[in-house]
Write a protein that holds these residues in place. Structure first.
Motif, mmCIF file in Angstrom:
data_model
loop_
_atom_site.group_PDB
_atom_site.id
_atom_site.type_symbol
_atom_site.label_atom_id
_atom_site.label_comp_id
_atom_site.label_asym_id
_atom_site.label_seq_id
_atom_site.Cartn_x
_atom_site.Cartn_y
_atom_site.Cartn_z
ATOM 1 N N SER A 183 2.598 -3.886 -12.991
ATOM 2 C CA SER A 183 2.630 -4.710 -11.774
ATOM 3 C C SER A 183 3.914 -4.425 -11.001
ATOM 4 O O SER A 183 4.935 -4.056 -11.580
ATOM 5 N N ALA A 184 3.799 -4.604 -9.683
ATOM 6 C CA ALA A 184 4.949 -4.388 -8.804
ATOM 7 C C ALA A 184 5.065 -5.560 -7.849
ATOM 8 O O ALA A 184 4.057 -6.076 -7.353
ATOM 9 N N ASP A 185 6.296 -5.985 -7.603
ATOM 10 C CA ASP A 185 6.551 -7.102 -6.686
ATOM 11 C C ASP A 185 7.726 -6.718 -5.793
ATOM 12 O O ASP A 185 8.855 -6.602 -6.253
ATOM 13 N N LEU A 186 7.445 -6.506 -4.498
ATOM 14 C CA LEU A 186 8.484 -6.120 -3.556
ATOM 15 C C LEU A 186 9.008 -7.308 -2.751
ATOM 16 O O LEU A 186 9.850 -7.126 -1.863
ATOM 17 N N SER A 187 8.545 -8.501 -3.071
ATOM 18 C CA SER A 187 8.905 -9.671 -2.254
ATOM 19 C C SER A 187 10.381 -10.029 -2.360
ATOM 20 O O SER A 187 10.929 -10.689 -1.473
ATOM 21 N N GLY A 188 11.044 -9.584 -3.432
ATOM 22 C CA GLY A 188 12.461 -9.911 -3.605
ATOM 23 C C GLY A 188 13.419 -8.903 -3.005
ATOM 24 O O GLY A 188 14.639 -9.021 -3.182
ATOM 25 N N LEU A 189 12.900 -7.917 -2.262
ATOM 26 C CA LEU A 189 13.777 -6.918 -1.668
ATOM 27 C C LEU A 189 14.766 -7.550 -0.701
ATOM 28 O O LEU A 189 14.437 -8.524 -0.012
ATOM 29 N N ASP A 190 15.954 -7.001 -0.641
ATOM 30 C CA ASP A 190 17.038 -7.515 0.197
ATOM 31 C C ASP A 190 16.535 -7.752 1.622
ATOM 32 O O ASP A 190 16.121 -6.818 2.316
ATOM 33 N N ALA A 246 -0.349 -4.168 -4.847
ATOM 34 C CA ALA A 246 0.659 -5.164 -4.477
ATOM 35 C C ALA A 246 0.787 -5.335 -2.969
ATOM 36 O O ALA A 246 0.941 -6.463 -2.481
ATOM 37 N N ILE A 247 0.739 -4.228 -2.212
ATOM 38 C CA ILE A 247 1.036 -4.336 -0.781
ATOM 39 C C ILE A 247 -0.043 -3.757 0.127
ATOM 40 O O ILE A 247 0.085 -3.816 1.349
ATOM 41 N N GLY A 248 -1.113 -3.189 -0.463
ATOM 42 C CA GLY A 248 -2.213 -2.710 0.358
ATOM 43 C C GLY A 248 -2.136 -1.232 0.714
ATOM 44 O O GLY A 248 -1.376 -0.462 0.102
ATOM 45 N N PRO A 249 -2.900 -0.815 1.739
ATOM 46 C CA PRO A 249 -3.062 0.605 2.067
ATOM 47 C C PRO A 249 -1.765 1.323 2.434
ATOM 48 O O PRO A 249 -1.693 2.541 2.332
ATOM 49 N N LYS A 250 -0.761 0.570 2.871
ATOM 50 C CA LYS A 250 0.507 1.210 3.256
ATOM 51 C C LYS A 250 1.064 2.070 2.125
ATOM 52 O O LYS A 250 1.685 3.113 2.374
ATOM 53 N N ALA A 251 0.835 1.660 0.890
ATOM 54 C CA ALA A 251 1.384 2.389 -0.255
ATOM 55 C C ALA A 251 0.849 3.812 -0.305
ATOM 56 O O ALA A 251 1.609 4.765 -0.524
ATOM 57 N N TYR A 268 9.887 8.314 -0.452
ATOM 58 C CA TYR A 268 8.747 7.401 -0.545
ATOM 59 C C TYR A 268 9.214 5.961 -0.715
ATOM 60 O O TYR A 268 8.727 5.055 -0.029
ATOM 61 N N GLY A 269 10.165 5.749 -1.605
ATOM 62 C CA GLY A 269 10.675 4.400 -1.809
ATOM 63 C C GLY A 269 11.236 3.796 -0.540
ATOM 64 O O GLY A 269 11.024 2.620 -0.233
ATOM 65 N N ALA A 270 11.961 4.626 0.242
ATOM 66 C CA ALA A 270 12.547 4.142 1.491
ATOM 67 C C ALA A 270 11.474 3.831 2.524
ATOM 68 O O ALA A 270 11.563 2.844 3.263
ATOM 69 N N LEU A 271 10.433 4.668 2.577
ATOM 70 C CA LEU A 271 9.355 4.461 3.541
ATOM 71 C C LEU A 271 8.507 3.243 3.185
ATOM 72 O O LEU A 271 8.200 2.408 4.040
ATOM 73 N N VAL A 272 8.144 3.134 1.914
ATOM 74 C CA VAL A 272 7.195 2.089 1.524
ATOM 75 C C VAL A 272 7.857 0.727 1.353
ATOM 76 O O VAL A 272 7.251 -0.309 1.639
ATOM 77 N N GLY A 273 9.114 0.717 0.912
ATOM 78 C CA GLY A 273 9.748 -0.553 0.607
ATOM 79 C C GLY A 273 10.763 -1.031 1.626
ATOM 80 O O GLY A 273 10.990 -2.241 1.770
ATOM 81 N N LEU A 274 11.387 -0.089 2.355
ATOM 82 C CA LEU A 274 12.493 -0.449 3.241
ATOM 83 C C LEU A 274 12.180 -0.168 4.709
ATOM 84 O O LEU A 274 13.059 -0.284 5.560
ATOM 85 N N ASP A 275 10.927 0.192 4.985
ATOM 86 C CA ASP A 275 10.477 0.458 6.365
ATOM 87 C C ASP A 275 11.356 1.486 7.068
ATOM 88 O O ASP A 275 11.670 1.347 8.264
ATOM 89 N N ALA A 276 11.748 2.498 6.346
ATOM 90 C CA ALA A 276 12.559 3.558 6.944
ATOM 91 C C ALA A 276 11.714 4.384 7.907
ATOM 92 O O ALA A 276 10.488 4.457 7.780
ATOM 93 N N SER A 277 12.383 5.002 8.872
ATOM 94 C CA SER A 277 11.743 6.005 9.716
ATOM 95 C C SER A 277 12.276 7.367 9.296
ATOM 96 O O SER A 277 13.387 7.471 8.779
#
Length: 388
Positions: A183-190, A246-251, A268-277
């Motif tokens: 399981s993955a939970d990204l809700s606690g990200l800074d 956990a977060i849908g098709p964006k992954a 990938y981590g920056a794109l999927v979790g931190l909304d990087a461009s």
């Protein structure tokens, strides 16, 4: 040196811009600029020379930013195999330049030691947090030179994400451990990332997995055997599947986006979790370093890196410098340790001529340790051809 007639491009009003990357294993970008300047002035003592060491997002990016006037900041973070390391980032006027290799790079491993399956990007997450703590509102995140292939899971965990196994325990460090992810939970990200412009600067546009993915293409450079590559590719594919739940098709969308495979998948981590461009590293770094105004002042541009080869043409610093200079109508010549491009490829890239240290010392075992003096002599040759 490539063939072709030399046209002298400068006179007493000449102003040279030295915008070269490092010679990996021999000279930093700053040292390259110093040696080229010394060689040029041997021939033209009063020559105006402006130096702007450049980088494409990989190792050396923070040093290039500091040379351009950014403030160097240091912090202790977790290294790729779990030990504390001192890592630096650069800061100026609310913009931070963060280099993942400072925290999670191959150069932090003991010589000859690799940790392809277990190396973590946790320290890169800590480094990003330090940039936020320092007040950064824009973060240029340079990725390259990594020891890791964990898809950025370690980085996200350091920033508050939770990645748990079937027993509800955090999965271990490194890419291979992601095979145990339940399981993955990204809700606690800074939450501060919602108000920060995070730009992923990379010289690769690989996807996360598959034949052109991070494990297959870059895993062997990090000591991964063919079996390790298969293990890592399967584990990262599983990582994407769990994140989809956990977060849908964006992954899945981010896994095939350009830059996702950068630095063992930290892109990938920056794109999927931190909304990087994503932006090509050298293009972005030239903007950050103030290349355009320096280029405007120049009559001749000198660029280069340790090896001018096919990879140079695919997003490396000299190709980016040459493209920008050609668009501005400026002549470009290059210096390098080794030249593996024919004149027509150099010309297509916007480089008029290339001077290699191997012209003076063909044996790399001798040229690399003596790169500084050889580069000075090479720059003097260039000056006699183009400036005297």
């Amino acid at each position: 040196m490539t063939d072709g007639a030399v046209t002298q491009v400068a006179d007493s009003r000449a102003r040279v811009l030295v915008a070269a990357d490092k010679f990996k294993g021999s000279l930093t970008a700053v040292q390259v600029a110093e040696r080229v300047t010394a060689g040029l002035r041997r021939v033209v003592p009063e020559l105006e020379v402006e130096t702007l060491p450049v980088a494409d997002g990989g190792d050396g990016t923070v040093a290039a930013a500091v040379a351009a006037g950014f403030e160097r900041r240091e912090v202790t973070v977790t290294g790729p195999v779990g030990e504390p390391v001192t890592a630096a980032f650069a800061l100026r006027d609310g913009t931070a330049v963060v280099e993942m290799a400072e925290a999670s790079g191959l150069q932090l491993l003991p010589p000859g030691v690799f940790a392809a399956l277990t190396a973590t990007t946790y320290g890169s997450g800590e480094l990003l947090a330090a940039a936020l703590d320092a007040g950064a509102r824009t973060i240029v995140f340079g990725v390259g030179g990594s020891a890791t292939t964990d898809g950025g899971a370690g980085m996200l965990a350091a920033l508050g994400a939770r990645f748990l196994d079937a027993a509800g325990e955090p999965v271990g460090p490194g890419g291979a451990a992601l095979a145990q992810l339940a399981s993955a939970d990204l809700s606690g990200l800074d939450p501060r990332f919602a108000d920060v412009d995070l730009i992923l600067a990379s010289d690769v546009d690989n996807p996360l997995t598959g034949p052109k993915g991070a494990p297959a293409v870059y895993g062997p450079q990090k000591g991964a055997s063919p079996e390790d590559v298969q293990t890592l590719d399967a584990a990262l594919s599983h990582f994407v599947t769990v994140l989809e739940k956990a977060i849908g098709p964006k992954a899945a969308e981010c896994a095939v986006a350009p830059g996702a495979g950068g630095a063992g998948g930290i892109g990938y981590g920056a794109l999927v979790g931190l909304d990087a461009s994503f932006r090509p590293g050298i293009e972005l770094m030239l903007d950050v370093l103030g290349f355009a105004p320096a280029l405007e002042r120049a009559t001749l541009v000198i660029t280069g890196e340790g090896s001018l080869d096919e990879q140079t043409l695919h997003g490396k610093a000299p190709a980016g410098v040459a493209a920008a200079a050609r668009a501005a109508g400026k002549d470009v010549v290059a210096v390098c340790g080794r030249l593996a491009l024919p004149p027509e490829a150099l010309g297509a890239a916007g480089i008029r001529r290339a001077y290699a240290l191997t012209d003076l010392e063909p044996d790399p075992a001798k040229s690399m340790p003596n790169a500084g003096p050889l580069l000075e002599e090479t720059a003097a040759r260039l000056a006699r051809d183009f400036l005297s």
